[in-house]
Design a protein around this motif. Structure first.
Motif, short mmCIF file in Angstrom:
data_model
loop_
_atom_site.label_atom_id
_atom_site.label_comp_id
_atom_site.label_asym_id
_atom_site.label_seq_id
_atom_site.Cartn_x
_atom_site.Cartn_y
_atom_site.Cartn_z
N THR A 128 -43.95 -19.01 78.54
CA THR A 128 -44.10 -18.92 77.09
C THR A 128 -43.02 -17.99 76.56
N ASN A 142 -45.07 -22.62 73.68
CA ASN A 142 -45.99 -22.74 74.80
C ASN A 142 -45.24 -23.31 76.00
N TRP A 251 -53.18 -18.76 74.41
CA TRP A 251 -52.01 -18.82 75.29
C TRP A 251 -50.90 -17.88 74.82
N ARG A 252 -50.90 -17.55 73.53
CA ARG A 252 -49.89 -16.63 73.01
C ARG A 252 -50.06 -15.24 73.60
#
Length: 327
Positions: A128, A142, A251-252
Motif C-alpha cells: 500500500t 491499495n 487497509w489504509r
C-alpha cells in the motif's frame, strides 16, 4: 520498485524462458484450474496448448498433480503425452504459436503488467502507498493498484487502471476532482471516498466516508452520502447500499477487518494481498462466518488463525497455491 517481467526471476531458466520456480508456479495454477468445476472450455483448450508447448510442462504438471493427490481424492485432468504430428505439422505449429502469443497477452492483462506500463503510480501485490498530489489532495493506493493522473486547468482527473484507491480531496470548485475506471465516473463534491475497479471475485465499487460523491455511468447516476456505496449489477445499473465503510477502508492502516462475513469473501480479500491463489474446495467451508482483524502484510498468519478458529483445514501445495476445505 518495479516488478520483474515474468520469466526473469533469479535462478536457472527452462527452455521456454521460465525459471524452475516459475514453471512450478504455472503448473500449480493449471492443476488448480483444471480440477475446478467451473473451468471453461476455452481454459481447457489453453491448458492443452500450454501442455504441448514444452516437454517440461507435462513433467511439471505431473509433479504438481502428484502433490495434489496427496491432499485428497480429486479427479484431475491427465497430462497428455505429446502426439506425433502429421502432414499438417507446420499449420498446427503456427496455430500453437499464435495461441501462445494470445496466452502471453492474456497473462500481461491479468497480471497487471499492461496497467503498470500505462500508470503514473502503482503498487505491487501486498503493498500500500500514499501519494501527495500538487493540489494538496492525497491518494492511498491499495494492493496491486495502478492509476494515471491527468491534471489540467479545468479539472483533476484520475484514471483507475486496476485495484482500489482512496481519495482525500482538496476542495476546488473551479477544478473538479474526477475518478474514472472506464465503466463509471465518480466526481467528488468535497469528500473522502474510495473507488475499486472490478477484478476477480471483488466487485466494482464506490464507497463514501465523508462528503458526497456523484457517480455516473452511461445509463445511470447516483449521489452518495457518508456510509453509502454503489456497485454495478449485470445490466450496468448502479446498486446503492449502506456499509461499514470504516472497516472496509481499514487497509489504509495496514489491517483487514471482517465482521460476520462468509469465509469465501474473506479468502477473496486475502488473495488480493498475496501472490498465487487460495482455492476453497467446498461450500460448507465457504459459508463459515468470520469476525476478526488481520495484518494485511502477513496473510500466512491470517490463514493459520482461520484454521485454528474454524472447522477447516489449510493445505499448501506450494508457496503459490493454497487449498481450504472442511474438516
Amino acid at each position: 520498485m518495479n516488478e520483474r517481467p515474468y520469466g526473469l526471476k533469479d535462478g536457472g531458466l527452462t527452455d521456454d524462458g521460465l525459471t524452475d520456480d516459475g514453471l512450478a508456479e504455472e503448473a500449480a495454477l493449471w492443476v488448480a484450474r483444471m480440477q475446478s468445476a467451473d473451468a471453461t472450455e476455452a481454459e481447457r483448450e489453453a491448458f492443452h496448448v500450454w501442455l504441448r508447448a514444452d516437454a517440461a510442462h507435462a513433467s511439471a504438471y505431473e509433479d504438481m498433480q502428484s502433490l495434489w493427490g496427496e491432499l485428497g481424492d480429486i479427479e484431475l485432468a491427465p497430462a497428455e503425452q505429446p502426439k506425433r504430428r502429421g502432414p499438417r505439422r507446420a499449420v498446427l505449429a503456427g496455430v500453437a504459436g499464435l495461441c501462445m502469443i494470445g496466452l502471453a497477452a492474456l497473462f500481461a492483462e491479468n497480471s497487471g503488467l499492461k496497467d503498470r506500463w500505462q500508470a503514473d503510480y502503482y503498487t505491487e501485490i501486498g503493498e500500500t502507498r500514499v501519494l501527495a498530489l500538487e493540489d494538496g489532495s492525497r491518494i492511498s493506493l491499495n494492493t496491486d493498484t495502478a492509476i494515471a493522473v491527468h491534471y489540467s486547468q479545468d479539472e483533476r482527473r484520475i484514471t483507475l487502471l486496476r485495484g482500489e484507491a482512496y481519495f482525500d480531496v482538496t476542495k476546488n470548485p473551479e477544478r473538479p476532482f474526477i475518478v474514472t475506471d472506464g465503466s463509471l465516473t465518480a466526481k467528488a463534491l468535497g469528500t473522502h471516498y474510495s473507488v475499486r475497479a472490478g477484478s476477480g471475485a471483488l466487485p466494482q465499487e464506490v464507497q463514501v466516508e465523508e462528503g458526497r460523491v456523484e457517480v455516473t455511468t452511461d445509463t445511470d447516476v447516483a449521489v452518495l452520502t457518508p456510509g453509502e456505496t454503489v456497485t454495478l449489477d449485470d445490466n450496468g445499473r448502479l446498486v446503492r447500499a449502506r456499509k461499514d465503510v470504516a472497516n472496509s477502508m481499514a487497509w489504509r492502516e495496514g489491517k483487514l477487518v471482517f465482521s460476520g462475513q462468509p469465509l469465501r469473501e474473506v479468502l477473496d480479500t486475502l488473495s488480493q494481498y498475496r501472490r498465487g491463489r487460495i482455492v476453497i474446495l467446498d461450500e460448507a467451508a465457504a459459508r463459515q462466518h468470520v469476525s476478526g482483524i488481520f495484518d494485511l502484510k502477513d496473510t500466512d498468519q491470517a490463514l493459520i488463525i482461520l484454521e485454528e478458529s474454524l472447522p477447516v483445514s489449510v493445505s499448501r501445495l506450494s508457496n503459490m497455491l493454497v487449498f481450504v476445505r472442511s474438516r
